[in-house]
Design an enzyme around this catalytic site. Structure first.
Site, PDB file in Angstrom:
ATOM      1  N   GLY B  71      14.943  82.319  -2.937  1.00 50.78           N
ATOM      2  CA  GLY B  71      15.208  83.734  -3.517  1.00 50.78           C
ATOM      3  C   GLY B  71      14.554  84.399  -4.722  1.00 50.78           C
ATOM      4  O   GLY B  71      14.340  85.271  -4.717  1.00 50.78           O
ATOM      5  N   THR B  72      15.300  83.533  -5.539  1.00 48.65           N
ATOM      6  CA  THR B  72      14.489  83.845  -7.010  1.00 48.65           C
ATOM      7  C   THR B  72      13.509  85.091  -6.533  1.00 48.65           C
ATOM      8  O   THR B  72      12.229  85.069  -7.530  1.00 48.65           O
ATOM      9  CB  THR B  72      14.674  83.226  -7.600  1.00 48.65           C
ATOM     10  N   ASN B 151      26.955  87.245  -3.248  1.00 46.06           N
ATOM     11  CA  ASN B 151      27.029  85.388  -3.198  1.00 46.06           C
ATOM     12  C   ASN B 151      28.490  85.031  -4.111  1.00 46.06           C
ATOM     13  O   ASN B 151      28.802  83.813  -4.078  1.00 46.06           O
ATOM     14  CB  ASN B 151      26.359  85.303  -4.165  1.00 46.06           C
ATOM     15  N   GLN B 181      22.646  84.765   0.904  1.00 49.77           N
ATOM     16  CA  GLN B 181      23.915  84.657   1.644  1.00 49.77           C
ATOM     17  C   GLN B 181      24.043  84.611   3.300  1.00 49.77           C
ATOM     18  O   GLN B 181      24.187  84.459   3.705  1.00 49.77           O
ATOM     19  CB  GLN B 181      25.054  85.512   0.751  1.00 49.77           C
ATOM     20  N   SER B 201      16.786  82.729   1.908  1.00 52.02           N
ATOM     21  CA  SER B 201      15.889  81.575   1.576  1.00 52.02           C
ATOM     22  C   SER B 201      16.453  79.807   2.564  1.00 52.02           C
ATOM     23  O   SER B 201      17.440  80.439   3.080  1.00 52.02           O
ATOM     24  CB  SER B 201      17.089  81.348  -0.375  1.00 52.02           C
ATOM     25  N   HIS B 203      17.841  77.075   1.918  1.00 53.01           N
ATOM     26  CA  HIS B 203      18.934  76.278   1.680  1.00 53.01           C
ATOM     27  C   HIS B 203      20.587  76.436   1.526  1.00 53.01           C
ATOM     28  O   HIS B 203      21.413  75.500   1.382  1.00 53.01           O
ATOM     29  CB  HIS B 203      18.903  75.727   0.078  1.00 53.01           C
ATOM     30  N   THR B 239      -0.502  76.245  -1.527  1.00 53.38           N
ATOM     31  CA  THR B 239      -0.401  74.990  -0.253  1.00 53.38           C
ATOM     32  C   THR B 239       0.500  75.252  -0.012  1.00 53.38           C
ATOM     33  O   THR B 239       2.138  75.383  -0.708  1.00 53.38           O
ATOM     34  CB  THR B 239      -1.331  73.937  -0.766  1.00 53.38           C
ATOM     35  N   CYS B 326      25.558  80.458 -10.643  1.00 52.60           N
ATOM     36  CA  CYS B 326      24.579  80.807 -12.103  1.00 52.60           C
ATOM     37  C   CYS B 326      25.257  81.444 -12.783  1.00 52.60           C
ATOM     38  O   CYS B 326      24.439  81.754 -14.301  1.00 52.60           O
ATOM     39  CB  CYS B 326      23.800  81.532 -11.310  1.00 52.60           C
TER      40      CYS B 326
END
Lengths: 390, 385
Positions: B71-72, B151, B181, B201, B203, B239, B326
């Site tokens: 995401g970042t 979040n 989210q 994202s 995860h 890659t 965070c």
């Protein structure tokens, strides 16, 4: 040509009949600090040690040796047979590395230890200096402030080097007995431990852990700090004392304005007990006069009364910025300022007593009926972590 | 003691089936998609299969999806890309005060570079001020970036209305949304929201860490952040993370959004009704409303330090968060909680509970019981002051 590390020791060279004891301890500590490097040999020669190891390991070895107390200075030297042709050749190689820009100033500093060598020290200075001036046209002699000095030592062999790296001095750790360092995770205590270790004192660490009021990360932080201190002091046993119950009891039963002080007194008591059990003869704290309410002279006196052991406070008269300078030097500062709660910050009273009287404190402590059992329980459940240098 | 994991907005466990597939791709099918031989082709197929699946979920074209490291990176590349592309035609960029740091910090960077940056206020429910947004969009505005689900509190922004406002007021303004989210948990309607770009994202919904992606509307042609071998149509060199991508395909195939949502709704309802009776002086920052996600509950307790409570719960194998992962490392109060004006004596006592498809009502019972017990323990000391 072989490259070796030349180690000079300072203060211990002045010791009398027990000089050999100090030297043996220093050699042991040097070996410990080089543990991760393979195939090294250490040799005692007159007033020095010589370390032989693989050339690619020399830089790492020097970094480790810079942190060993008892070492005055270190040089990486090239060793050759002591005949003039060899010496000239190595002198050229070393000089070439030092020459930069249009003009470089230098001098030769030769010392003839072996009096059978045909030239005296001044003769050798003149001879080598002249040869180098001829070989390198940009070179110029400056005997007062040269940009580099070529050192030449004539002993059983010839040793040539251009740099003397200062060591930490002090005394080899282990020659001065053992003391217990109370370590919170702040800036001051690692510095205090480092300063006492510098005088040859072996360290053990005592940390009070108030989980869940402090986190696993707060404990990890103390471990990381001790690893940095251990780079200087050698291996440290860290005693992590579970302190939550005692802290809660103090919070519940004792008058709030005395709570920090009473907490610190029990820390001293437990640390003393652990110290005595483990052969330590003194306590070390990072206290500095007036820094916080529990570090006024009155408070320090009350805290001090909790133990019979001598309490060393090497930063007691130092300003914060001077302590931070040392913390930066030993690389503990960045770790110390990580923002995890440590055991002192949770139960901080709003208006702490800054001029406490021991009799009132003792009266408050008497309200803790089960404190003796709590202390022995804390000691029984203490976790011991062996910390290796990092 | 079995573990109760209520920190699913920080990260989630990876689906077993996905792990098996990832292992297979690490051990046997480890070809590089850029290789010309068969192993390379197989790896490329795995990457394209995932891209197709994501495109299908978002009802967009496959070539509008690009993979990233998470995401970042996605937020950085889109915001930077949009600004670099359009800074010659305008100087103003707009976001909200409650964005994730991977958005906010990029805006702050451009603010320091002299761009005209607007940070929109939010109301007590964390909703942005539409009137202010409308006023802020002018001919100079090149980008609006507003997250879909917050979040920390779970507040959902009305992206449809925001999109309308953006496009009505300026044709050249790009609209981006951080959907980290919400992706895979809520329906994201790119067309009716007029979104030009979004970030997701893996995860946060049982995929592996180190994988994310972006949607970029076809024809935008943003300049890339990372140059190199020209992978991902030249937009994101490096890659491809083939094993993770292949595992993520399985995760996405397994999603049952309807059953997950039902579960989250009942978990949230149960939690809120229970916590209010078990603890006093508690504020629910994530009310049960349509404009709040069902899988995030933020509560603030008076006279409690969230971090202590978190560790007390951790001791009982219950894992929650203070604010977001965070901001909780930095030991300062969260910018989101400040923006929604939580009272001073409550803000430090904020906990976030976030659910996954594995959580149960029984776990909530245990959590609330522990929460009540530990809260009263802590308040014993803090109330005296």
């Amino acid at each position: 040509m072989e490259k070796i590390i030349l180690i000079r020791y300072g203060e211990i060279g002045l010791k009398g009949l027990n000089k050999h004891y100090f030297i043996d301890v220093l050699i042991r500590n040097i070996k410990d600090s080089l543990k991760s490097l393979k195939n090294k040999k250490i040799e005692k020669i007159q007033g020095r040690f010589i370390i032989r190891l693989a050339e690619e390991d020399i830089h790492r070895a020097c970094e480790a040796l810079k942190k060993v107390f008892g070492i005055a200075s270190i040089s990486v030297a090239s060793v050759v047979e002591k005949d003039l042709e060899n010496i000239k050749e190595v002198a050229e190689i070393l000089t070439e590395k030092e020459c930069r820009g249009d003009e470089t100033t230098f001098k030769v500093n030769a010392r003839r230890g072996d009096k059978n060598f045909p030239m005296t020290s001044p003769e050798l200075n003149g001879y080598l200096g002249g040869h180098l001036l001829k070989t390198f046209p940009n070179l110029k002699v400056d005997v007062h402030e040269p940009q580099f000095t070529l050192f030449v030592e004539i002993r059983e062999k010839a040793y040539l080097y251009t740099e003397i790296i200062p060591g930490k001095n002090g005394l080899p750790v282990g020659t001065g007995g053992k003391a217990a360092l109370l370590i919170s995770g702040g800036i001051d205590s690692p510095v205090a431990g480092y300063m006492i270790a510098q005088r040859g004192v072996e360290l053990m660490g005592v940390h009070f852990h108030s989980y869940p009021y402090t986190s696993e990360r707060a404990k990890d932080k103390v471990v990381k700090l001790m690893e940095k201190v251990a780079a200087y002091s050698g291996r440290i046993k860290l005693f992590v004392v579970p302190f939550t119950d005692i802290q809660l009891a103090i919070g519940e039963f004792c008058e709030e304005k005395y709570s920090t002080l009473i907490m610190r007194r029990y820390m001293m008591k437990i640390a003393s007990e652990l110290a005595v059990k483990n052969g330590a003869l003194a306590l070390i704290t990072g206290e500095s006069i007036g820094q916080v309410a529990s570090q006024t002279l009155e408070s320090l006196a009350v805290t001090n009364a909790a133990t019979d052991l001598p309490v060393f406070r090497p930063v007691i008269g130092m300003d914060k910025h001077a302590i931070i300078d040392i913390a930066n030097e030993i690389d503990t500062f960045e770790t110390s300022i990580l923002p995890y709660e440590d055991c002192c910050t949770i139960f901080v009273p709003k208006h702490p007593q800054t001029k406490p009287k021991l009799e009132y404190v003792l009266k408050e402590e008497s309200k803790l009926k089960d404190i003796d059992e709590m202390i022995s329980e804390a000691i029984d459940n203490t976790e011991i972590i062996t910390i290796y240098p990092k | 003691m079995s573990r109760i994991y209520f920190d699913n907005s920080a990260t989630t466990c990876v689906d077993d089936e996905a792990i098996d597939i990832m292992t297979m791709y690490h051990k046997d099918l480890y070809g590089n998609p850029s290789s010309l031989h068969r192993m390379g082709v197989e790896a490329e197929k795995a990457v394209e299969e995932c891209r197709n699946k994501i495109a299908e979920m978002l009802s967009v074209k496959s070539k509008e999806i690009y993979f990233t490291s998470g995401g970042t990176e996605g937020n950085n590349m889109l915001i930077r890309g949009a600004v670099e592309k359009n800074k010659r035609i305008g100087n103003r960029i707009i976001t909200s005060k409650i964005e994730h740091p991977s958005v906010l910090e990029v805006f702050r960077y451009y603010e320091s570079q002299g761009l005209d940056v607007i940070y929109l206020d939010v109301d007590e429910y964390g909703k942005i001020d539409f009137k202010k947004l409308e006023e802020s969009i002018n001919g100079d505005t090149i980008l609006v970036s507003i997250m879909m689900i917050n979040n920390e509190t779970g507040a959902i922004q009305d992206l449809k209305r925001i999109g309308e406002l953006v496009k009505k007021n300026s044709k050249k303004t790009l609209f981006h949304s951080d959907c980290v989210q919400s992706f895979g948990k809520s329906v994201i309607d790119i067309n009716s929201c007029n979104l030009d770009m979004l970030t997701f994202s893996a995860h946060k919904l049982h995929g592996p860490k180190g994988l994310g992606g972006v949607y970029i509307r076809q024809g935008l042609n943003l300049p890339p952040l990372i140059l190199g071998g020209g992978q991902e149509s030249g937009f994101r060199s490096g890659t491809e993370n083939v094993a993770s991508i292949a595992g993520f395909t399985k995760v996405l195939q397994n999603i049952d959004m309807k059953s997950n949502t039902d579960r989250f709704v009942s978990l949230k309802k149960y939690f809120i009704s229970k916590v209010a009776s078990a603890v006093d002086e508690v504020i629910i920052n994530s009310p049960q409303r349509d404009d709040f996600a069902d899988f995030i509950i933020s509560i603030s307790l008076k006279n409690v330090k969230g971090e202590i409570l978190l560790h007390a719960l951790e001791k009982k194998e219950i894992y929650v968060s203070t604010g977001s992962a965070c901001s909780s490392k930095k030991n300062r109060t969260s910018h989101v909680l400040e923006a929604i004006n939580i009272p001073r004596d409550y803000i430090e006592g904020t906990l976030r509970v976030s659910f996954s498809k594995h959580n149960t009502l029984n776990e909530i019972d245990k959590c609330i019981e522990a929460l009540a017990e530990e809260t009263s323990k802590i308040r014993k000391f803090t109330r005296r002051k």
